[in-house]
Scaffold this motif. Structure first.
Motif, short mmCIF file in Angstrom:
data_model
loop_
_atom_site.label_atom_id
_atom_site.label_comp_id
_atom_site.label_asym_id
_atom_site.label_seq_id
_atom_site.Cartn_x
_atom_site.Cartn_y
_atom_site.Cartn_z
N GLY A 523 -1.29 28.93 109.83
CA GLY A 523 -1.86 30.27 109.97
C GLY A 523 -2.69 30.71 108.77
N TYR A 524 -2.90 32.01 108.68
CA TYR A 524 -3.77 32.59 107.66
C TYR A 524 -3.28 32.30 106.25
CZ TYR A 524 -6.23 36.09 104.87
OH TYR A 524 -6.99 36.69 103.90
N THR A 525 -1.96 32.35 106.03
CA THR A 525 -1.41 32.12 104.69
C THR A 525 -1.75 30.71 104.22
OG1 THR A 525 0.37 33.62 105.29
CG2 THR A 525 0.71 32.32 103.31
N GLU A 526 -1.62 29.73 105.14
CA GLU A 526 -1.95 28.34 104.81
C GLU A 526 -3.46 28.19 104.57
OE1 GLU A 526 1.83 28.03 107.23
OE2 GLU A 526 0.06 29.29 107.22
N TYR A 527 -4.25 28.92 105.36
CA TYR A 527 -5.71 28.89 105.20
C TYR A 527 -6.09 29.34 103.79
CZ TYR A 527 -10.45 30.91 105.48
OH TYR A 527 -11.75 31.26 105.22
N VAL A 528 -5.49 30.43 103.33
CA VAL A 528 -5.79 30.95 101.98
C VAL A 528 -5.39 29.91 100.93
CG1 VAL A 528 -5.24 32.77 100.29
CG2 VAL A 528 -5.57 33.37 102.69
N ALA A 529 -4.21 29.30 101.12
CA ALA A 529 -3.74 28.30 100.16
C ALA A 529 -4.67 27.08 100.13
CB ALA A 529 -2.32 27.88 100.52
N ARG A 530 -5.16 26.68 101.30
CA ARG A 530 -5.99 25.46 101.38
C ARG A 530 -7.42 25.69 100.90
NH1 ARG A 530 -5.07 22.63 107.12
NH2 ARG A 530 -6.83 21.37 106.40
N THR A 531 -7.98 26.86 101.20
CA THR A 531 -9.39 27.10 100.86
C THR A 531 -9.56 27.81 99.53
OG1 THR A 531 -9.44 29.23 101.99
CG2 THR A 531 -10.03 27.30 103.31
N GLY A 532 -8.50 28.45 99.05
CA GLY A 532 -8.60 29.20 97.80
C GLY A 532 -9.38 30.50 97.96
N GLN A 533 -9.55 30.98 99.20
CA GLN A 533 -10.27 32.24 99.44
C GLN A 533 -9.60 33.00 100.58
OE1 GLN A 533 -13.91 30.22 100.36
NE2 GLN A 533 -13.62 30.41 102.54
N GLU A 534 -9.73 34.33 100.53
CA GLU A 534 -9.09 35.15 101.56
C GLU A 534 -9.99 35.39 102.76
OE1 GLU A 534 -5.74 37.89 99.95
OE2 GLU A 534 -7.63 38.53 99.08
N ALA A 535 -11.28 35.09 102.59
CA ALA A 535 -12.23 35.28 103.69
C ALA A 535 -13.39 34.33 103.49
CB ALA A 535 -12.72 36.73 103.70
N PRO A 536 -14.07 33.93 104.59
CA PRO A 536 -15.12 32.91 104.48
C PRO A 536 -16.30 33.30 103.59
CG PRO A 536 -14.51 33.24 106.78
CD PRO A 536 -13.81 34.29 105.99
N GLY A 537 -16.57 34.61 103.47
CA GLY A 537 -17.73 35.03 102.67
C GLY A 537 -17.46 35.07 101.18
N LEU A 538 -16.23 34.73 100.77
CA LEU A 538 -15.88 34.80 99.34
C LEU A 538 -15.58 33.41 98.85
CD1 LEU A 538 -13.25 37.62 99.70
CD2 LEU A 538 -15.56 37.92 98.89
N HIS A 539 -15.97 33.13 97.64
CA HIS A 539 -15.64 31.80 97.11
C HIS A 539 -14.94 31.98 95.78
CE1 HIS A 539 -17.73 29.84 100.34
NE2 HIS A 539 -18.70 30.72 100.19
#
Length: 540
Positions: A523-539
């Motif tokens: 889910g979203y929590t894993e997405y944040v952990a894997r990408t290092g960002q809370e939303a696609p427009g932020l790096h």
């Protein structure tokens, strides 16, 4: 900096505050919480002086500037978004307006005869604009608008052509650019996408003035505030700490008060039993009298006031087939913009997909394609066997019949249902007693959202498609919805900018980016952990 001293306030028949006191000190970031109708907006209005308390006083230190953002943004048109934002920054905005007028006069061939005077005046005004830091101000105004997801084109276009939600962002930008000593923000997180929300969070964390704000987004509030002021039954109670600490502290206080109440009740029962037993005996008269006097003097402990939050239990949804929706080689364009080109996407039973992407990435379009509200230009969208679809769309609230009452709306949707079960349904979604007689046209955005959701969930679908379902919901209703959806056994596809909602309910993430479409298991929590960002427009 701002003090509320023993204020009392009544609105028509409702008592909002009784001898309540609180303070906003320099550098404090305070979350104002309380149930809908508790008086949060009235409190803001008393601080700004647009309403007066019936008793007590609101004291604001001398020369303290206050910026107040609320949902009522008023009329905006005829200026660019940048000019509108700069308009809140005091005298410099008047100078900027004159500068813009002179620039258009210099380009006007009909005014060639006045050109020397215009150029001379332009030089004077330009010098004054520079002196007031006008050029830096425009840069800062553009920075703020970019943070709130405006494109350059939108910044320079007529603000009157923007939708209500974007005008809200302009009004918010005006207060942020002003950087007053104290900011009062009433629901600043409404109408923002996730990227803007995260940008605003960082902006407010770095802001050095005093902040008093309400928000229905607990994650947003949690990351900004260091104090909570709660409005409850007419009083103001302050808690040091973030929103999570406040929730824990409130629960602990309730528990202690309940235990104290129960201990006192047990003691009173014992004393009353003794009095009843021996009151007729002359030998015990003095003991009975002393105990009666003791009871008269005791300060009674009140049981804790409990907020009525009704739980909603889903009736079980019928089971669907394993393949819920399949999109094969889907293409979709709007004018010259290609949204999807050869999209393949499969949703299986009990998957809960949250769709992430910046404004315009195609989140709502995907939901419309899946629900059949819009057709692909090419490719196929196939709904699986035994799939019963429920769609919460942004426009669903506009389709309610304004002349019908809440109860009539429920009755017309479920003519076979009994009055009792419809009243129970209404109660679950916060409409109790006479509320069900309100006409739909007078309902607030939050009330309309709750009514649409009640209709959708009464006879539950096994596939829920939700487009920003929490936009207008208060914290308690949102919590109820998250609990109900956690227990829901069907399949979900949803868009939300509420990180608490995303983290609690998703088990898959579909990320739409200009570089392509990415699918993440977890889910979203894993997405944040894997990408290092809370939303696609932020790096990060």
């Amino acid at each position: 900096m701002i003090r509320l001293e023993n204020i009392s306030k009544q609105n028509s028949h409702r008592i909002l505050f009784i001898e309540a006191s609180a303070a906003l000190n320099r550098g404090e970031k305070v979350g104002l919480v309380g149930p809908n109708g508790a008086g949060k907006t009235t409190l803001f209005r008393m601080i700004t002086g647009s309403e007066q308390p019936d008793e007590g006083q609101v004291a604001v230190e001398k020369n303290v500037s206050i910026g107040y953002f609320n949902q009522d943004v008023g009329e905006m048109s005829g200026r660019s978004a940048v000019a509108e934002v700069m308009n809140g920054a005091g005298p410099v905005s008047d100078v900027a307006a004159e500068l813009a007028e002179l620039e258009s006069a210099m380009a006007d061939p009909d005014r060639a005869d006045d050109m020397d005077a215009i150029i001379e005046r332009y030089g004077e005004v330009q010098a004054r604009f520079e002196e007031l830091g006008g050029y830096e101000l425009e840069g800062r105004a553009r920075e703020v608008l970019a943070g709130l997801s405006f494109t350059q084109e939108m910044m320079d276009g007529d603000v009157g052509k923007l939708s209500g939600g974007w005008k809200m962002r302009v009004a918010l930008g005006r207060i942020l650019l002003m950087k007053p000593d104290a900011m009062l923000l009433d629901e600043p997180s409404n109408h923002l996408d996730l990227e803007s929300l995260i940008w605003l969070e960082q902006f407010l964390r770095a802001y050095e003035g005093g902040l008093l704000m309400t928000s229905h987004d607990r994650e947003f509030m949690n990351r900004i505030v260091n104090k909570i002021i709660e409005i409850d039954a007419g009083s103001l109670t302050s808690y040091s700490g973030d929103y999570e600490f406040y929730e824990q502290q409130r629960a602990l206080n309730e528990k202690q008060q309940q235990a104290q109440f129960e201990r006192q009740q047990a003691m009173l029962a014992k004393e009353i039993k003794f009095i009843e037993r021996f009151k007729a005996r002359a030998s015990h008269a003095s003991q009975v009298q002393s105990r009666v006097k003791k009871l008269e003097k005791i300060d009674r402990v009140e049981p804790p006031k409990r907020r009525q939050v009704v739980a909603f239990d889903f009736p079980p949804a019928p089971r669907s087939g394993e393949d819920v929706v399949a999109l094969k080689n889907v293409q979709k364009t709007y004018g010259s913009r290609t949204i999807y080109d050869g999209l393949d996407f499969m949703i299986r039973r009990r998957e809960r997909w949250c769709v992430m992407g910046i404004n315009g990435a195609g989140k709502s379009t995907l939901l419309k394609l899946v629900t059949g509200t819009t057709d692909p230009d090419a490719g196929n969208v196939t709904i699986g066997a035994s799939v019963k679809l429920g769609y919460f769309a942004q426009h669903a609230m506009d389709l309610l019949d304004g002349d019908q009452t809440i109860f009539e709306t429920l009755e017309s949707n479920f003519p076979q249902a009994g009055q009792g079960s419809l009243r129970a349904l209404a109660g679950c979604f916060g409409f109790s007693g006479d509320d069900v007689e309100k006409r739909c046209r007078v309902l607030s955005g939050g009330e309309k959202a709750r009514l649409v959701m009640a209709i959708m969930l009464y006879d539950p679908p096994n596939f829920l498609v939700l487009d920003e379902p929490t936009n207008h919901l208060d914290l308690d209703t949102k919590e109820m919805l998250i609990k109900a959806l956690s227990a829901y056994e069907g399949t979900m596809l949803f868009v939300s900018h509420d990180r608490h909602f995303l983290a609690a309910l998703s088990n898959r993430v579909l990320e739409l980016t200009p570089e392509g479409i990415h699918q993440y298991g977890g889910g979203y929590t894993e997405y944040v952990a894997r990408t290092g960002q809370e939303a696609p427009g932020l790096h990060a």
